[in-house]
Enzyme design. Structure first.
Site, PDB file in Angstrom:
ATOM      1  N   GLY A 145       0.876  -1.171   0.000  1.00  0.00           N
ATOM      2  CA  GLY A 145       0.000   0.000   0.000  1.00  0.00           C
ATOM      3  C   GLY A 145       0.910   1.216   0.000  1.00  0.00           C
ATOM      4  N   GLY A 147       9.718   3.679  -4.760  1.00  0.00           N
ATOM      5  CA  GLY A 147       9.228   5.056  -4.886  1.00  0.00           C
ATOM      6  C   GLY A 147       8.576   5.542  -3.595  1.00  0.00           C
ATOM      7  N   ASP A 148       7.922   4.626  -2.897  1.00  0.00           N
ATOM      8  CA  ASP A 148       7.277   4.998  -1.624  1.00  0.00           C
ATOM      9  C   ASP A 148       8.343   5.293  -0.575  1.00  0.00           C
ATOM     10  OD1 ASP A 148       5.059   4.197  -3.075  1.00  0.00           O
ATOM     11  OD2 ASP A 148       5.089   2.179  -2.221  1.00  0.00           O
TER      12      ASP A 148
END
Ligand code: KDG
Length: 307
Positions: free
Chosen positions: A32, A254-255
């Site tokens: 997530g 990227g998170d």
């Protein structure tokens, strides 16, 4: 001083990540995008909270435990007894990742603006949201815009990661809604891959020109994957090169970049230093399987940068 450095809003997921290409063996973990970013930020020492809905199921309990273990405030993570926690599988093929989701009708997709009445957004230095938070449902999209409005009213800076998932929405809708959100963001974190779909451009300069022309007023950090990132602070553009590691799995890199960047900004780094640090953290996060388990700590990133 604000109570939180960063508050994230979006959909947490349970992850099943293939450990050997071509073999039906999966490692259970967590994912997530915004939850990953918040955990990455917490591991860099930021004070974080996460806003979402999870199901009243075992996976929801595991996520709740994960955030507690990572010292992420869970007062804004609500349990929805009428829906399940979403999940996804990652398989690794010659083209890279293949994601298979089971998230339709998930608890997080049932978020609505009323969920923000706890007032946690107003108590943070940064609100972090993404294209996925906007795409999972109409009510989640409304919730993101309501959170942005609360943030702007309270002097909380808004950070938007493009995280385009074309399985969640058609490209024209994605472009229209992301354009509106990027106009309201103080920090926009697009990836070159996402922007290629939205703009048709394949080079960084044209992509950044497009984003500025679309009305993005703030700092833009265009992520180029392992090549690093281009920082556009509104006065000039500079390439901050990526760092090379033996990568195994780029899920969540990227998170990690987003969470580490905001954590370092909250700790007082200038933008250039924060991007350099985030590049290093993101590179380290690719050395293990899954989105969360390999997220580095501040000590690991510092040691890597020194070396
Ligand atoms: O960036 C990694 C995420 O893509 C992964 O954790 C799953 O949030 C996810 C999504 O919706 O793709």
């Amino acid at each position: 001083m604000r109570d939180f450095d960063i508050v994230g809003l979006g959909e947490p997921l349970i992850e099943f990540n293939q450990t050997r290409p071509g073999h039906p063996e999966f490692l259970q973990g967590y994912g997530g995008d915004t939850s990953n970013a918040i955990i990455a930020a917490a591991r860099q020492g930021a004070r974080c909270a996460y806003l979402t809905r999870i199901g009243a199921d075992v996976f929801g309990e595991q996520l709740m435990q994960l955030w507690r273990d990572e010292s992420v405030d869970t007062r804004g993570a609500m349990i929805d007894p009428h829906a399940h926690t979403g999940l996804y599988f990652v398989q690794h093929g010659p083209e890279g990742h293949v994601f298979s989701y089971m998230r339709h009708g998930s608890a997080a997709s049932r978020m609505n603006p009323e969920d923000l009445r706890h007032g946690l957004v107003e108590r943070a230095a940064f609100l972090h949201v993404s294209g996925i938070s906007l795409a999972i449902s109409a009510t989640a999209c409304d919730t993101v815009f309501a959170a942005i409005e609360r943030a702007r009213g309270a002097g909380t800076q808004v950070c938007l990661d493009s995280n385009l998932r074309l399985r969640l929405w058609p490209v024209d809708r994605a472009r229209a809604i992301l354009r509106e959100a990027m106009r309201l963001a103080d920090v926009f974190l697009p990836s070159m891959d996402d922007m290629r779909h939205l703009t048709g451009h394949t080079d960084a300069a044209r992509t950044l020109d497009w984003i500025r022309a679309a009305g993005a007023p703030g700092v833009i950090v265009l992520k180029l994957g392992r090549e690093g990132a281009v920082l556009d602070d509104g006065h000039g553009r500079v390439i901050v090169p990526g760092l090379v590691v033996d990568a195994i799995d780029a899920t969540g890199a990227g998170d990690c970049f987003a969470g580490s960047l905001l954590a370092r900004r909250a700790q007082g780094d200038d933008w250039g230093a924060a991007v350099r640090y985030a590049n290093a953290a993101a590179a380290l996060s690719t050395r293990g399987f899954g989105a969360v388990q390999p997220l580095p700590t501040a000590a690991e990133v510092d040691a890597f940068l020194r070396a």
